[in-house]
Design a protein around this motif. Structure first.
Motif, PDB file in Angstrom:
ATOM      1  N   LEU A   1       7.333  30.470   6.284  1.00 42.15           N
ATOM      2  CA  LEU A   1       7.872  31.594   5.539  1.00 42.15           C
ATOM      3  C   LEU A   1       9.205  32.051   6.122  1.00 42.15           C
ATOM      4  CD1 LEU A   1       4.706  33.820   4.930  1.00 42.15           C
ATOM      5  CD2 LEU A   1       5.589  31.908   3.565  1.00 42.15           C
ATOM      6  N   THR A   2      10.096  32.470   5.253  1.00 43.35           N
ATOM      7  CA  THR A   2      11.334  33.093   5.692  1.00 43.35           C
ATOM      8  C   THR A   2      11.012  34.496   6.203  1.00 43.35           C
ATOM      9  OG1 THR A   2      11.833  34.120   3.564  1.00 43.35           O
ATOM     10  CG2 THR A   2      12.569  31.844   3.889  1.00 43.35           C
ATOM     11  N   PRO A   3      11.937  35.141   6.910  1.00 44.40           N
ATOM     12  CA  PRO A   3      11.666  36.517   7.347  1.00 44.40           C
ATOM     13  C   PRO A   3      11.295  37.447   6.201  1.00 44.40           C
ATOM     14  CG  PRO A   3      13.549  35.646   8.530  1.00 44.40           C
ATOM     15  CD  PRO A   3      13.192  34.615   7.494  1.00 44.40           C
ATOM     16  N   ALA A   4      11.960  37.301   5.049  1.00 40.69           N
ATOM     17  CA  ALA A   4      11.636  38.164   3.903  1.00 40.69           C
ATOM     18  C   ALA A   4      10.238  37.874   3.386  1.00 40.69           C
ATOM     19  CB  ALA A   4      12.671  37.973   2.800  1.00 40.69           C
ATOM     20  N   GLU A   5       9.863  36.590   3.345  1.00 39.55           N
ATOM     21  CA  GLU A   5       8.526  36.234   2.874  1.00 39.55           C
ATOM     22  C   GLU A   5       7.466  36.699   3.867  1.00 39.55           C
ATOM     23  OE1 GLU A   5       9.610  32.164   0.368  1.00 39.55           O
ATOM     24  OE2 GLU A   5       9.239  32.070   2.529  1.00 39.55           O
ATOM     25  N   ARG A   6       7.788  36.610   5.151  1.00 38.17           N
ATOM     26  CA  ARG A   6       6.847  37.090   6.168  1.00 38.17           C
ATOM     27  C   ARG A   6       6.605  38.582   6.005  1.00 38.17           C
ATOM     28  NH1 ARG A   6       7.343  39.619  11.081  1.00 38.17           N
ATOM     29  NH2 ARG A   6       5.741  39.153  12.636  1.00 38.17           N
ATOM     30  N   THR A   7       7.662  39.346   5.811  1.00 46.16           N
ATOM     31  CA  THR A   7       7.515  40.787   5.585  1.00 46.16           C
ATOM     32  C   THR A   7       6.669  41.053   4.357  1.00 46.16           C
ATOM     33  OG1 THR A   7       9.639  41.263   6.655  1.00 46.16           O
ATOM     34  CG2 THR A   7       8.792  42.914   5.121  1.00 46.16           C
ATOM     35  N   HIS A   8       6.891  40.282   3.301  1.00 46.34           N
ATOM     36  CA  HIS A   8       6.111  40.441   2.062  1.00 46.34           C
ATOM     37  C   HIS A   8       4.638  40.161   2.319  1.00 46.34           C
ATOM     38  CE1 HIS A   8       5.328  40.573  -2.204  1.00 46.34           C
ATOM     39  NE2 HIS A   8       4.852  39.346  -2.196  1.00 46.34           N
ATOM     40  N   LEU A   9       4.343  39.130   3.108  1.00 47.02           N
ATOM     41  CA  LEU A   9       2.958  38.793   3.428  1.00 47.02           C
ATOM     42  C   LEU A   9       2.275  39.947   4.149  1.00 47.02           C
ATOM     43  CD1 LEU A   9       0.592  36.771   3.730  1.00 47.02           C
ATOM     44  CD2 LEU A   9       1.704  35.963   5.839  1.00 47.02           C
ATOM     45  N   PHE A  10       2.947  40.517   5.143  1.00 44.25           N
ATOM     46  CA  PHE A  10       2.370  41.642   5.880  1.00 44.25           C
ATOM     47  C   PHE A  10       2.093  42.813   4.937  1.00 44.25           C
ATOM     48  CE2 PHE A  10       3.271  39.358   9.645  1.00 44.25           C
ATOM     49  CZ  PHE A  10       2.713  40.034  10.724  1.00 44.25           C
ATOM     50  N   ARG A  11       3.008  43.090   4.025  1.00 42.34           N
ATOM     51  CA  ARG A  11       2.828  44.206   3.114  1.00 42.34           C
ATOM     52  C   ARG A  11       1.679  43.956   2.142  1.00 42.34           C
ATOM     53  NH1 ARG A  11       9.324  45.239   2.111  1.00 42.34           N
ATOM     54  NH2 ARG A  11       9.652  46.482   4.015  1.00 42.34           N
ATOM     55  N   LEU A  12       1.554  42.726   1.659  1.00 45.28           N
ATOM     56  CA  LEU A  12       0.423  42.407   0.792  1.00 45.28           C
ATOM     57  C   LEU A  12      -0.904  42.615   1.520  1.00 45.28           C
ATOM     58  CD1 LEU A  12       1.573  39.135  -1.024  1.00 45.28           C
ATOM     59  CD2 LEU A  12       1.427  41.438  -1.984  1.00 45.28           C
ATOM     60  N   ALA A  13      -0.914  42.317   2.821  1.00 44.99           N
ATOM     61  CA  ALA A  13      -2.137  42.451   3.611  1.00 44.99           C
ATOM     62  C   ALA A  13      -2.399  43.894   4.024  1.00 44.99           C
ATOM     63  CB  ALA A  13      -2.054  41.557   4.847  1.00 44.99           C
ATOM     64  N   GLY A  14      -1.457  44.790   3.748  1.00 47.28           N
ATOM     65  CA  GLY A  14      -1.637  46.182   4.162  1.00 47.28           C
ATOM     66  C   GLY A  14      -1.570  46.358   5.660  1.00 47.28           C
ATOM     67  N   THR A  15      -0.796  45.478   6.324  1.00 49.28           N
ATOM     68  CA  THR A  15      -0.676  45.489   7.782  1.00 49.28           C
ATOM     69  C   THR A  15       0.763  45.798   8.162  1.00 49.28           C
ATOM     70  OG1 THR A  15      -2.433  43.840   7.980  1.00 49.28           O
ATOM     71  CG2 THR A  15      -0.984  44.120   9.880  1.00 49.28           C
ATOM     72  N   GLN A  16       0.946  46.631   9.178  1.00 50.13           N
ATOM     73  CA  GLN A  16       2.292  46.988   9.604  1.00 50.13           C
ATOM     74  C   GLN A  16       3.044  45.753  10.078  1.00 50.13           C
ATOM     75  OE1 GLN A  16       2.422  49.998  12.611  1.00 50.13           O
ATOM     76  NE2 GLN A  16       4.647  50.078  12.701  1.00 50.13           N
ATOM     77  N   VAL A  17       4.283  45.637   9.617  1.00 50.13           N
ATOM     78  CA  VAL A  17       5.092  44.479   9.986  1.00 50.13           C
ATOM     79  C   VAL A  17       5.470  44.570  11.455  1.00 50.13           C
ATOM     80  CG1 VAL A  17       7.195  43.189   9.502  1.00 50.13           C
ATOM     81  CG2 VAL A  17       6.001  44.358   7.646  1.00 50.13           C
ATOM     82  N   THR A  18       5.203  43.515  12.182  1.00 49.98           N
ATOM     83  CA  THR A  18       5.552  43.441  13.598  1.00 49.98           C
ATOM     84  C   THR A  18       6.747  42.513  13.778  1.00 49.98           C
ATOM     85  OG1 THR A  18       4.036  41.585  13.940  1.00 49.98           O
ATOM     86  CG2 THR A  18       3.162  43.811  14.290  1.00 49.98           C
ATOM     87  N   PRO A  19       7.491  42.641  14.883  1.00 54.65           N
ATOM     88  CA  PRO A  19       8.608  41.716  15.114  1.00 54.65           C
ATOM     89  C   PRO A  19       8.085  40.284  15.223  1.00 54.65           C
ATOM     90  CG  PRO A  19       8.699  43.587  16.629  1.00 54.65           C
ATOM     91  CD  PRO A  19       7.372  43.645  15.950  1.00 54.65           C
ATOM     92  N   PRO A  20       8.865  39.300  14.751  1.00 53.15           N
ATOM     93  CA  PRO A  20       8.460  37.902  14.937  1.00 53.15           C
ATOM     94  C   PRO A  20       8.261  37.611  16.422  1.00 53.15           C
ATOM     95  CG  PRO A  20      10.352  38.064  13.463  1.00 53.15           C
ATOM     96  CD  PRO A  20      10.152  39.423  14.062  1.00 53.15           C
ATOM     97  N   ALA A  21       7.318  36.760  16.712  1.00 55.14           N
ATOM     98  CA  ALA A  21       7.016  36.468  18.111  1.00 55.14           C
ATOM     99  C   ALA A  21       8.175  35.771  18.812  1.00 55.14           C
ATOM    100  CB  ALA A  21       5.763  35.609  18.203  1.00 55.14           C
TER     101      ALA A  21
END
Length: 273
Positions: free
Chosen positions: A77-97
């Protein structure tokens, strides 16, 4: 549609977009369904098949950041897609590892299509992660060791004989951004500690908080065979992966341009043997 259903649809869609070769798996026999199997995703993400299946069926619990990061890696996933995934899951977005330390195929192909231009790709921490043959001729065989440009600038012997001060500020500005984006990356943490311990100049520039956007600059390189090369460096950013492609050229008709052509010709002759 509920949040769990949207998450399930997103995961299924990303799984169907990948083929085994995309993730280093053998293709095997013909498949009845598109994309990867659930079992393959679960194995790559280090989770149970049952847990992943429940996510795709909108029956699972809210996934943790660790689970979401694992799936982000599997699905590339791109950074934007990763952020979208976290939001769909209802989980706070964390910095990439960690920063992305691999090169996308289309970026690698770009390097091969410009044989008369030296080009390197650096990740967010200034590790050189890809280059073309002319870059190897210009910058030397140590590219095979995937050197770090920040370490070379502050702790080694940089090839630059001019504008080194400017490049130092550029390096520090980029590393400060990386430290903000990847606060938990151990490789970056070690690099910053090494630079702070070994370079007073690095510490002084860091304290000023420099800000610099990638762009164009000129510099002089000292090459062991070609001598002094006056070159232009132009940067193309790869935003999705937080990487930069640096194109090194010389003004047409100059001695440096002729020297680069000779280096390129020697590299092609050597490769043809």
């Amino acid at each position: 549609m509920t949040g769990k259903q949207e998450l399930a649809r997103f995961l299924r869609g990303r799984r169907e977009l990948l083929v085994p070769a995309d993730v280093g798996l053998p293709g095997g026999a013909a498949r009845r369904t598109l994309g990867l199997r659930r079992e393959e995703v679960a194995e790559l993400a280090h989770m149970s098949v049952d847990y992943y299946a429940r996510l795709e069926q909108a029956r699972g619990p809210r996934p943790s950041p660790r689970i979401l990061d694992a799936l982000s890696g599997v699905f590339r996933l791109t950074p934007a897609e990763r952020t979208h995934l976290f939001r769909l899951a209802g989980t706070q977005v964390t910095p990439p590892a960690s920063p992305v330390r691999t090169v996308r195929p289309h970026v690698a192909a770009l390097l091969r299509r410009i044989p008369d231009t030296a080009a390197i790709v650096t990740d967010a921490t200034y590790d050189v992660i890809a280059w073309n043959p002319l870059a190897a001729a210009v910058f030397g065989g140590d590219l095979d060791a995937r050197p770090n440009q920040a370490r070379r600038r502050f702790l080694g012997r940089p090839m630059e004989s001019s504008s080194a001060e400017e490049f130092g500020a550029i390096v520090v500005a980029r590393l400060r951004r990386a430290a903000d984006r990847y606060p938990h990356d151990p490789q970056l943490t070690r690099l910053l500690a090494e630079l702070r311990a070994g370079s007073e100049e690095f510490r002084e520039i860091w304290a000023t908080g420099p800000v610099h956007a990638p762009g164009h600059r000129s510099k002089t390189l000292t090459h062991p065979e070609a001598g002094r090369l006056r070159v232009n460096c132009d940067v193309l950013t790869v935003p999705h992966d937080d990487q930069q492609v640096v194109f090194v050229t010389a003004d047409p008709g100059t001695p440096s341009a002729r020297a680069l052509r000779q280096l390129a010709s020697r590299k092609r002759d050597f490769s043809a043997r």
